[in-house]
Motif scaffolding. Sequence first.
Motif, mmCIF file in Angstrom:
data_model
loop_
_atom_site.group_PDB
_atom_site.id
_atom_site.type_symbol
_atom_site.label_atom_id
_atom_site.label_comp_id
_atom_site.label_asym_id
_atom_site.label_seq_id
_atom_site.Cartn_x
_atom_site.Cartn_y
_atom_site.Cartn_z
ATOM 1 N N LEU A 53 0.821 -1.213 0.000
ATOM 2 C CA LEU A 53 0.000 0.000 0.000
ATOM 3 C C LEU A 53 0.856 1.264 0.000
ATOM 4 C CD1 LEU A 53 -2.810 -1.005 2.523
ATOM 5 C CD2 LEU A 53 -2.771 -1.257 0.030
ATOM 6 N N GLY A 54 2.193 1.128 0.005
ATOM 7 C CA GLY A 54 3.076 2.272 -0.103
ATOM 8 C C GLY A 54 3.471 2.906 1.215
ATOM 9 N N GLU A 64 9.625 -7.995 14.252
ATOM 10 C CA GLU A 64 9.104 -8.138 15.616
ATOM 11 C C GLU A 64 7.583 -8.279 15.615
ATOM 12 O OE1 GLU A 64 10.461 -4.817 17.826
ATOM 13 O OE2 GLU A 64 12.581 -5.417 17.795
ATOM 14 N N PHE A 65 6.927 -7.552 14.740
ATOM 15 C CA PHE A 65 5.462 -7.644 14.646
ATOM 16 C C PHE A 65 5.022 -9.035 14.188
ATOM 17 C CE2 PHE A 65 1.774 -7.322 11.755
ATOM 18 C CZ PHE A 65 0.800 -6.952 12.670
ATOM 19 N N ILE A 82 -0.263 -7.106 6.494
ATOM 20 C CA ILE A 82 1.036 -7.760 6.356
ATOM 21 C C ILE A 82 0.967 -9.101 7.087
ATOM 22 C CG2 ILE A 82 3.511 -7.595 6.817
ATOM 23 C CD1 ILE A 82 3.221 -4.568 6.699
ATOM 24 N N LYS A 83 1.028 -10.182 6.341
ATOM 25 C CA LYS A 83 0.928 -11.526 6.906
ATOM 26 C C LYS A 83 2.272 -12.242 6.962
ATOM 27 C CE LYS A 83 -3.500 -10.933 7.082
ATOM 28 N NZ LYS A 83 -4.153 -10.649 8.383
ATOM 29 N N ASN A 87 5.366 -9.944 2.049
ATOM 30 C CA ASN A 87 4.429 -8.872 1.695
ATOM 31 C C ASN A 87 5.074 -7.497 1.698
ATOM 32 O OD1 ASN A 87 2.007 -10.671 3.622
ATOM 33 N ND2 ASN A 87 2.266 -10.737 1.411
ATOM 34 N N VAL A 88 6.337 -7.391 2.078
ATOM 35 C CA VAL A 88 7.052 -6.115 2.072
ATOM 36 C C VAL A 88 8.262 -6.230 1.157
ATOM 37 C CG1 VAL A 88 6.272 -5.443 4.367
ATOM 38 C CG2 VAL A 88 8.400 -6.726 4.114
ATOM 39 N N THR A 89 8.732 -5.078 0.678
ATOM 40 C CA THR A 89 9.874 -5.012 -0.233
ATOM 41 C C THR A 89 10.925 -4.097 0.357
ATOM 42 O OG1 THR A 89 8.373 -5.292 -2.109
ATOM 43 C CG2 THR A 89 10.599 -4.532 -2.606
ATOM 44 N N GLU A 90 12.160 -4.562 0.400
ATOM 45 C CA GLU A 90 13.250 -3.725 0.897
ATOM 46 C C GLU A 90 13.621 -2.694 -0.164
ATOM 47 O OE1 GLU A 90 17.746 -4.160 2.798
ATOM 48 O OE2 GLU A 90 16.463 -5.926 2.523
ATOM 49 N N LEU A 91 13.702 -1.432 0.234
ATOM 50 C CA LEU A 91 13.899 -0.331 -0.693
ATOM 51 C C LEU A 91 15.385 -0.053 -0.913
ATOM 52 C CD1 LEU A 91 11.170 2.162 0.575
ATOM 53 C CD2 LEU A 91 10.975 0.419 -1.197
ATOM 54 N N LYS A 92 15.720 0.260 -2.166
ATOM 55 C CA LYS A 92 17.074 0.695 -2.536
ATOM 56 C C LYS A 92 17.041 2.211 -2.724
ATOM 57 C CE LYS A 92 17.943 -3.715 -4.868
ATOM 58 N NZ LYS A 92 18.247 -4.360 -6.179
ATOM 59 N N LEU A 93 17.446 2.926 -1.705
ATOM 60 C CA LEU A 93 17.330 4.387 -1.673
ATOM 61 C C LEU A 93 18.665 5.038 -2.008
ATOM 62 C CD1 LEU A 93 15.284 4.431 1.624
ATOM 63 C CD2 LEU A 93 14.381 5.069 -0.606
ATOM 64 N N ALA A 94 18.583 6.210 -2.675
ATOM 65 C CA ALA A 94 19.772 6.998 -3.019
ATOM 66 C C ALA A 94 19.935 8.111 -1.996
ATOM 67 C CB ALA A 94 19.628 7.575 -4.429
ATOM 68 N N ASP A 95 21.104 8.209 -1.380
ATOM 69 C CA ASP A 95 21.363 9.208 -0.338
ATOM 70 C C ASP A 95 21.450 10.614 -0.936
ATOM 71 O OD1 ASP A 95 21.443 7.316 1.702
ATOM 72 O OD2 ASP A 95 23.556 6.881 1.319
#
Length: 302
Positions: A53-54, A64-65, A82-83, A87-95
Amino acid sequence: MGCDGGTIPKRHELVKGPRKVEKADKNAELVAKWHYCALSQEKLRRPIVACELGRLYNKDAIIEFLLDKSADKAPIKAASHIKSIKNVTELKLADNPAWSGDKESIKGDKYDDMQSARFICPVVGLEMNGRHRFCFLRNCGCVFSERALKEIKSEVCHKCGVPFQEEDVIILNGNKEDVEVLKKRMEDRRLKSKLEKKSKKSKSAESASQQASPGPSKAKDGKDCVSSSSGEKRQVTITKSSDNGNSSVPGKVNKASATTTKRSIADSEKSEAYKSIFTSHSSAKRSKEECSNWVTHTAYCF
């Protein structure tokens, strides 16, 4: 007594009207969405993940959840969909090179600009502070601004080159309409995965049943294997006739039976001949013994 001595009340002091709805500060709302975890309300720190859902989360908070299986676990609306960790995606962020961080404001003697973003778009260079719409690709986790995807249209990721479709683009911290669209896509995607799993299970069950009860196999080296209803196998050998070395055929059963009867007759004749020889030999031996006995008897008499 009141109302004397030059006091003039105003209308809003005497007549109570409807209360004004308190509006949340937009800047504070943007800071809460883009700088803090939606689950633990702590500051975002790597590794950072996003749901379908963003929404932005700290990965350790999600773990932990999911590991908390206690009965008194309070339902959390921000993570109810989130089951599992899939269901989640690790983000590749630019500093952001212009972001100095919290090091300069440790003493508290410097203004902390909350509008400055820690991350930027690697293509256009826009800051990810909520002023501009950002999105990520569900296949690879790369984050871009929406402007970059619109200006540079491509079917592969601008950063890593992974191909993607329109359904794989998820907007970060979108409005209500965006959340409804993403929620519908999420439900369709999960329903499709369930149907695929069911079809795979049915196919595996069919293959297992076929292996457990195999059909009649082909003949090898003159032997036919026939499987009975109880699962046992019988071997039926194909006999070969002595005439010209040809294998026996169902149409030539009479010839084979005739040869077998001839062999049985010949064997019986041979056995009778052996019997006659044996009887003649035994009778001759017996007559010879009688003669010798008679000679001895006469000699004794004289």
